[in-house]
Design a protein around this motif. Structure first.
Motif, PDB file in Angstrom:
ATOM      1  N   LYS A   1       0.842  -1.200   0.000  1.00  0.00           N
ATOM      2  CA  LYS A   1       0.000   0.000   0.000  1.00  0.00           C
ATOM      3  C   LYS A   1       0.883   1.259   0.000  1.00  0.00           C
ATOM      4  O   LYS A   1       0.645   2.195  -0.758  1.00  0.00           O
ATOM      5  CB  LYS A   1      -0.867  -0.023   1.258  1.00  0.00           C
ATOM      6  CG  LYS A   1      -2.139   0.732   1.150  1.00  0.00           C
ATOM      7  CD  LYS A   1      -3.044   0.335   2.309  1.00  0.00           C
ATOM      8  CE  LYS A   1      -4.432   0.897   2.111  1.00  0.00           C
ATOM      9  NZ  LYS A   1      -5.346   0.436   3.147  1.00  0.00           N
TER      10      LYS A   1
ATOM     11  N   SER B   1       3.994   1.481  -0.974  1.00  0.00           N
ATOM     12  CA  SER B   1       4.748   1.586  -2.224  1.00  0.00           C
ATOM     13  C   SER B   1       3.855   2.071  -3.354  1.00  0.00           C
ATOM     14  O   SER B   1       4.259   2.890  -4.180  1.00  0.00           O
ATOM     15  CB  SER B   1       5.326   0.217  -2.612  1.00  0.00           C
ATOM     16  OG  SER B   1       6.075  -0.324  -1.560  1.00  0.00           O
TER      17      SER B   1
ATOM     18  N   GLU C   1       1.102   3.874  -3.122  1.00  0.00           N
ATOM     19  CA  GLU C   1       0.777   5.283  -2.900  1.00  0.00           C
ATOM     20  C   GLU C   1       1.969   6.157  -3.316  1.00  0.00           C
ATOM     21  O   GLU C   1       1.806   7.176  -3.979  1.00  0.00           O
ATOM     22  CB  GLU C   1       0.463   5.468  -1.413  1.00  0.00           C
ATOM     23  CG  GLU C   1      -0.190   6.777  -1.062  1.00  0.00           C
ATOM     24  CD  GLU C   1      -0.533   6.829   0.438  1.00  0.00           C
ATOM     25  OE1 GLU C   1      -1.210   5.910   0.936  1.00  0.00           O
ATOM     26  OE2 GLU C   1      -0.097   7.785   1.097  1.00  0.00           O
TER      27      GLU C   1
ATOM     28  N   GLU D   1       2.292   6.112  -7.201  1.00  0.00           N
ATOM     29  CA  GLU D   1       1.232   6.851  -7.907  1.00  0.00           C
ATOM     30  C   GLU D   1       1.316   8.352  -7.663  1.00  0.00           C
ATOM     31  O   GLU D   1       0.986   9.143  -8.544  1.00  0.00           O
ATOM     32  CB  GLU D   1      -0.148   6.313  -7.492  1.00  0.00           C
ATOM     33  CG  GLU D   1      -0.413   4.932  -8.086  1.00  0.00           C
ATOM     34  CD  GLU D   1      -1.738   4.326  -7.651  1.00  0.00           C
ATOM     35  OE1 GLU D   1      -2.400   4.902  -6.768  1.00  0.00           O
ATOM     36  OE2 GLU D   1      -2.100   3.264  -8.192  1.00  0.00           O
TER      37      GLU D   1
ATOM     38  N   ALA E   1       8.138  -3.530  -3.282  1.00  0.00           N
ATOM     39  CA  ALA E   1       8.394  -2.125  -3.633  1.00  0.00           C
ATOM     40  C   ALA E   1       8.713  -1.997  -5.117  1.00  0.00           C
ATOM     41  O   ALA E   1       8.178  -1.125  -5.810  1.00  0.00           O
ATOM     42  CB  ALA E   1       9.547  -1.580  -2.786  1.00  0.00           C
TER      43      ALA E   1
ATOM     44  N   GLU F   1     -13.269   0.323 -22.644  1.00  0.00           N
ATOM     45  CA  GLU F   1     -13.729   1.638 -23.110  1.00  0.00           C
ATOM     46  C   GLU F   1     -13.885   1.700 -24.623  1.00  0.00           C
ATOM     47  O   GLU F   1     -14.716   2.424 -25.134  1.00  0.00           O
ATOM     48  CB  GLU F   1     -12.727   2.722 -22.668  1.00  0.00           C
ATOM     49  CG  GLU F   1     -12.794   3.007 -21.179  1.00  0.00           C
ATOM     50  CD  GLU F   1     -11.733   3.993 -20.724  1.00  0.00           C
ATOM     51  OE1 GLU F   1     -10.905   4.423 -21.566  1.00  0.00           O
ATOM     52  OE2 GLU F   1     -11.730   4.314 -19.525  1.00  0.00           O
TER      53      GLU F   1
ATOM     54  N   ILE G   1     -14.978   0.988 -28.184  1.00  0.00           N
ATOM     55  CA  ILE G   1     -16.195   0.385 -28.718  1.00  0.00           C
ATOM     56  C   ILE G   1     -15.999  -0.004 -30.176  1.00  0.00           C
ATOM     57  O   ILE G   1     -15.496   0.781 -30.981  1.00  0.00           O
ATOM     58  CB  ILE G   1     -17.370   1.381 -28.623  1.00  0.00           C
ATOM     59  CG1 ILE G   1     -17.502   1.931 -27.205  1.00  0.00           C
ATOM     60  CG2 ILE G   1     -18.669   0.739 -29.102  1.00  0.00           C
ATOM     61  CD1 ILE G   1     -17.799   0.914 -26.149  1.00  0.00           C
TER      62      ILE G   1
ATOM     63  N   PRO H   1     -17.994  -2.912 -26.323  1.00  0.00           N
ATOM     64  CA  PRO H   1     -16.587  -2.747 -25.959  1.00  0.00           C
ATOM     65  C   PRO H   1     -15.781  -3.929 -26.499  1.00  0.00           C
ATOM     66  O   PRO H   1     -16.303  -5.052 -26.552  1.00  0.00           O
ATOM     67  CB  PRO H   1     -16.597  -2.744 -24.431  1.00  0.00           C
ATOM     68  CG  PRO H   1     -17.914  -3.271 -24.020  1.00  0.00           C
ATOM     69  CD  PRO H   1     -18.863  -3.044 -25.149  1.00  0.00           C
TER      70      PRO H   1
ATOM     71  N   TYR I   1      -3.730   3.425 -31.380  1.00  0.00           N
ATOM     72  CA  TYR I   1      -3.350   4.223 -30.208  1.00  0.00           C
ATOM     73  C   TYR I   1      -2.062   3.702 -29.568  1.00  0.00           C
ATOM     74  O   TYR I   1      -1.323   4.439 -28.952  1.00  0.00           O
ATOM     75  CB  TYR I   1      -4.472   4.211 -29.160  1.00  0.00           C
ATOM     76  CG  TYR I   1      -5.719   4.912 -29.621  1.00  0.00           C
ATOM     77  CD1 TYR I   1      -5.762   6.309 -29.631  1.00  0.00           C
ATOM     78  CD2 TYR I   1      -6.824   4.207 -30.052  1.00  0.00           C
ATOM     79  CE1 TYR I   1      -6.906   6.969 -30.055  1.00  0.00           C
ATOM     80  CE2 TYR I   1      -7.964   4.857 -30.488  1.00  0.00           C
ATOM     81  CZ  TYR I   1      -8.008   6.239 -30.488  1.00  0.00           C
ATOM     82  OH  TYR I   1      -9.128   6.886 -30.909  1.00  0.00           O
TER      83      TYR I   1
ATOM     84  N   TYR J   1      -0.052   7.376 -25.248  1.00  0.00           N
ATOM     85  CA  TYR J   1      -0.548   6.181 -24.567  1.00  0.00           C
ATOM     86  C   TYR J   1       0.619   5.449 -23.911  1.00  0.00           C
ATOM     87  O   TYR J   1       1.648   5.202 -24.552  1.00  0.00           O
ATOM     88  CB  TYR J   1      -1.299   5.262 -25.531  1.00  0.00           C
ATOM     89  CG  TYR J   1      -2.713   5.737 -25.737  1.00  0.00           C
ATOM     90  CD1 TYR J   1      -3.763   5.182 -25.018  1.00  0.00           C
ATOM     91  CD2 TYR J   1      -2.991   6.790 -26.604  1.00  0.00           C
ATOM     92  CE1 TYR J   1      -5.053   5.657 -25.180  1.00  0.00           C
ATOM     93  CE2 TYR J   1      -4.271   7.276 -26.768  1.00  0.00           C
ATOM     94  CZ  TYR J   1      -5.307   6.704 -26.055  1.00  0.00           C
ATOM     95  OH  TYR J   1      -6.579   7.171 -26.197  1.00  0.00           O
TER      96      TYR J   1
END
Lengths: 378, 264, 334
Positions: free
Chosen positions: A15, A17, A19, A22, A73, A266, A268, A273, A340, A346
């Motif tokens: 958790k 690592s 956090e 990100e 980690a 996502e 389509i 999808p 993409y 991306y």
């Protein structure tokens, strides 16, 4: 009974690592991709989050944790940035010789500084003529009074330009079978970081060459015993280096799968999808199976190591499997993204470039197979 | 100084959209959404930890929830709380805000002397803001809700700023008191490896109904004045017209419609 | 004579008039009271309350309990809750409604705990069930929860501004005013010293004719810039959903929904909004609702009039340039 679950403490490490990755690592990625340079703020962030202290014993200012914690980690950081995972894993590689072979004085001097990130470390073995097979090395040393004089060239060294302290493997000028490991300090006479590589992936993680031109180091710079240097550097690479690459690889596998699932839900096509299409589901399932298998291999090897058992063969298996799997995952992720996937905005376009760098680092897949074959033949 | 922080384990707000009401059974489908510390409770804990660092306050975390909520109490200990108490008992289940506040107030009395009680302003899942002020009422101490700033923390009467329409309210409050905290008060610290290691020796006290010695008719669903009488999956439905064509064509149609409705 | 107690609204005053939400609640309370066959009453605390009392009577209150005293000029939690509890214990109301204002959000739980009764938060609907119990509707997890308080009385709820319509004023309406003395209390342990107004940077969302609301689909800070740009082009109010606040793109004050603002603009444009109930309940009153979302199956499209199934990051720049072009062409005509 085999218990495959993480402890509450390990879940908290994950958790913390995640956090960290990100919130503190992710913001550096655009800069790293653009410039290819190591952002100083990123190294500071790694130090602030105690990421450099994980494997250093508590008495020397570290956290005294093992390979499972380190794997967690690395996995979480590489899920966000493989380049950062790589950089971090090689700092640990640079730290390991001090932990395992350093004298009391060397430990007391270096380890607290390395734990705080005041000094950064790496290991330099590879040369243009060889790495995994050290008999090809050409860097030499000879004794001059109480000093040693080192001469040679090291290449593909991760963190070459940002490390303050480098463990150099060299062979005795007079005895080609005697290898010794030395600590070379940034700024030492005759020691310099020269060419900086531009890698296809892991941009923002520094790789380059080191030049030793009659570089003079004192007797206190000898790590371990004279003539026993191969053990010092190769054990670091065998367990720390390979284990670290495994962490980077499973992090990247996870990132590829997550990005693919998100996009497939996502995007389509024909009014649905694309995750509803069997051909896409097949890819997603393949990625998940590879990830599950890779994580089992990774954490088993790490747990063996933490129990004090020999784990370099298990790490070789995991290194082979996970880096190959990460390359497969990156390819599938790009395929799922279609056009993409070729666009730089991306993340999967970064993943596929990073995946290629995972292969040769700390020994190619072919070298891993050599090691595994030796293991089975005995 | 003794500070008590009330924390709640909530389903991770980032994944909250996965939780749905099952149209058949009218119950919640939780879909393995992990439990995390209610985001605003982290601000409350941070305020307590700053008091610990600034004036040596002792920080006790109390949470009421099912056994898995223990992980979030552990996390609070790893963030720096000195003492962790988990109130877990079947008798507490199904509590509304009123019964929750009553149980927490009972636990706070049992936990010993206190100078300050901090709560997050609201929980991300229940979305009532009642538990904090109702704990204060049961304990007979003053409450200030939606605190965004500590202006003066000297002496027995603190000055705080609390959110108010188009501005703020300056409030003087005598300790012991309960404050509910907004996200503007501070930036919660991150979980650290060394914090996790330091919390190794800390144990979590598990308290049930018998230990609290509270009447079971005042707890859980029995002690809750309100009940959920029905869950429905009704939405405010409208008949949608989907625009068709290329992205350019859709934009053209939309501009036309906006112009028609007099917006442009 | 009905066996029920009266329906109460704890009203608030701001700038010499009753708060709009208090009047909206009086409107609702009037309906409920008529169904129960009881009085619709209001409690008003403060100082200099003449204007607000007239507003409450004109909006449908049969009786106003009035505590008009300089000591009540600012909201004082101890004194306010003491007076309301005292009155409630004496007059036994069936229902007490309060606005989800800053005052209501603090005072309601204090009063409910003292009266040992239940309190529903930020309701989006109120109605009587077959047993004449108050059903309090709250959006939750993509649906609605109805909360009832079967035994304890009064039944209490808070409601945000905009959930109910503002009732028509009838200036001729007469009602009873009951003066309430302010009790003597010791030195209070909590005291409001002052209420400070801060300059509001943006116009009031509640008053905006057009609102553009951005959600998680904006994707990033740059994506959010595109939402902002569309807002500028339209001269619209900029609003958001919870994820946009959490991501740090937009301030909490601009959040629409159950725990944010309730709005009823003429046109609502949701971009990158998923149709989460907690948000959508804040805009049910909009006349024309438009949504842009890259997922054609998104629940948001069940709740709007016009749908655009496109990624808002790609669509918004196109739309903004078309709007500019349209404006240019209009200018050319004039």
């Amino acid at each position: 009974m085999i218990d495959f679950s993480f402890t509450d403490e390990q879940e908290m490490f994950r958790k913390a690592s995640r956090e960290f990755a990100e919130t503190r690592v992710a913001p550096f990625i655009p800069e790293m991709e653009k410039t290819g340079k190591v952002p100083p703020g990123l190294v500071q962030a790694l130090a602030d989050a105690e990421m450099l202290a994980i494997t250093i014993p508590e008495e020397y200012g570290g956290l005294g944790l093992g390979y499972v914690a380190r794997m967690i980690a690395l996995e979480e950081i590489s899920r966000i940035s493989v380049a950062t995972g790589m950089m971090l894993q090689v700092f640990a590689l640079g730290i390991d010789p001090f932990v395992r072979f350093g004298s009391k004085e060397q430990k007391e001097f270096y380890l607290p500084k390395l734990a705080r990130g005041e000094r950064l470390a790496t290991v330099a073995v590879t040369e243009p003529t060889g790495g995994s097979d050290p008999t090809g090395l050409r860097t030499t040393y000879f004794k001059n009074g109480t000093d040693y004089i080192l001469t040679g060239r090291k290449c593909f060294i991760t963190n070459a330009h940002i490390a303050d302290t480098v463990t150099i493997l060299a062979k005795d000028e007079n005895d080609p079978k005697a290898f010794s490991a030395f600590i070379a300090e940034k700024g030492a006479e005759g020691f310099s970081a020269t060419h900086e590589e531009h890698k296809v992936g892991m941009r923002g993680c520094n790789t380059g060459e080191l030049s030793l031109e009659k570089c003079k180091v004192p007797a206190t710079a000898l790590l371990g015993q004279e003539g026993k240097g191969l053990r010092v550097s190769m054990s670091a690479i065998g367990d720390v280096g390979r284990g670290g690459m495994v962490g980077c690889a499973i992090g990247l596998q996870t990132a590829c799968l997550e990005a693919s699932v998100k996009f497939a839900n996502e995007r389509i096509l024909y009014g649905k999808p694309i995750s509803a299409l069997q051909t896409i589901q097949n890819k997603l399932a393949d990625m998940k199976i590879d990830l599950e298998a890779g994580r089992l291999l990774a954490y088993r090897a790490a747990a063996l190591h933490d129990k004090g058992e020999r784990s370099s063969n298990e790490f070789a298996v995991a290194k082979y499997f996970t880096t190959e799997a990460a390359q497969r995952a990156a390819k599938m992720a790009v395929d799922i993204h279609g056009g993409y996937g070729c666009m730089e905005e991306y993340a999967v376009s970064r993943f596929i470039r990073d995946a290629f760098v995972l292969g040769p680092s700390a020994g190619t897949s072919d070298i891993m197979k050599v090691i595994v074959a030796r293991w089975v033949i005995g | 100084m003794n500070v008590i922080v009330c924390v709640k384990a909530v389903p991770d707000p980032k994944e909250i959209c996965k939780i749905r009401i099952d149209p058949a059974t009218k119950t919640l489908l939780r879909c393995d959404v992990p439990l995390v510390i209610n985001p605003l409770d982290k601000n409350a804990l941070e305020a307590a930890l700053l008091l610990k660092e600034g004036r040596g306050a002792s920080v006790t975390v109390i949470s009421m929830g099912p056994p898995p909520a223990e992980t979030i109490v552990k996390e609070c200990m790893a963030l720096g709380a000195d003492r962790g108490i988990l109130l877990s008992d079947r008798a507490f289940g199904g509590a509304d805000a009123f019964a929750t506040a009553y149980t927490l107030a009972g636990a706070i009395v049992k936990a010993g002397e206190y100078d300050l009680i901090l709560c997050g302003m609201a929980s991300s899942d229940g979305a009532t803001e009642w538990v904090g002020p109702q704990i204060a009422t049961f304990l007979g101490i003053p409450a200030v809700t939606m605190v965004r700033k500590f202006e003066s923390q000297e002496g027995a009467a603190w000055r705080v700023l609390a959110d108010w329409q188009n501005g703020y309210r300056r409030v003087e409050v005598r300790l012991p008191a309960l404050l509910t905290i907004t996200r503007d008060l501070n930036r919660p610290r991150a979980l650290s490896f060394s914090g996790i290691l330091k919390s190794r020796k800390k144990t979590i006290e598990q308290w049930g109904r018998e230990f609290l010695d509270l009447p079971s008719e005042a707890l859980g669903a029995k002690g809750s004045p309100t009940i959920v009488s029905e869950m429905s999956t009704v939405r405010n439905r409208r008949d949608v017209k989907m625009l068709r064509g290329t992205i350019e064509e859709k934009a053209d149609q939309l501009v036309g419609l906006l112009a028609e409705s007099g917006v442009l | 004579m009905s066996s029920f107690g009266p329906v109460w609204v704890i009203a608030e005053q701001s700038e010499c008039a009753a708060e709009i939400v208090s009047l909206q609640l009086v409107g609702k309370a009037r309906q409920l009271a008529e169904q129960l066959g009881v009085n619709c009453e209001s409690v008003l605390l403060g100082s200099n309350l003449g204007g607000a009392v007239r507003d409450l009577l004109a909006s449908g209150a049969d009786r106003v309990y009035l505590a008009d005293d300089p000591r009540l000029e600012l909201y004082q939690p101890a004194l306010y809750s003491e007076i309301i509890c005292m009155l409630a214990e004496k007059w036994k109301p069936e229902i007490i409604l309060m606005g989800s204002t800053f005052m209501g959000r603090e005072l309601a739980p204090l009063v409910a705990a003292r009266l040992r009764t239940g309190l529903a938060a930020h309701c989006t609907g109120l109605r009587l069930d077959r047993d004449n119990r108050l059903e309090q509707l709250i959006p939750a997890y993509g649906g609605l929860m109805s909360i009832v308080c079967p035994e304890k009385r009064p039944q209490m709820a808070t409601v945000a501004r905009g959930v109910f319509a503002t009732p028509a004023r009838d200036a001729q309406r007469k009602g009873e005013i009951v003066a309430v003395p302010v009790p003597e209390m010791g030195e209070p342990t909590v005291r409001t010293l002052e209420i400070v107004r801060e300059p509001v940077s943006d116009g009031q969302l509640e008053d905006a004719r057009v609102i553009v609301s951005g959600g998680a689909g904006a994707g990033s800070a740059e994506g959010w810039e595109a939402v902002r740009e569309l807002c500028r082009e339209l001269g619209a109010g900029l609003a958001c959903t919870r994820p946009a606040v959490d991501a740090g793109w937009a301030p909490l004050e601009s959040m629409i929904g159950q725990s944010g603002k309730m709005v009823s603009p003429e046109v609502y444009i949701g971009v990158g909004v998923s149709g989460e109930q907690q948000h959508m309940v804040g805009v049910v009153g909009a006349k024309l609702m438009i949504a842009v979302n890259n997922d054609p199956k998104s629940p948001v499209f069940e709740q709007v009039d016009l749908g655009v199934a496109e990624d808002c990051r790609e669509f918004l720049p196109v739309l903004a340039s078309k709007i500019r072009a349209y404006r240019e062409s209009r200018k050319a005509c004039v």
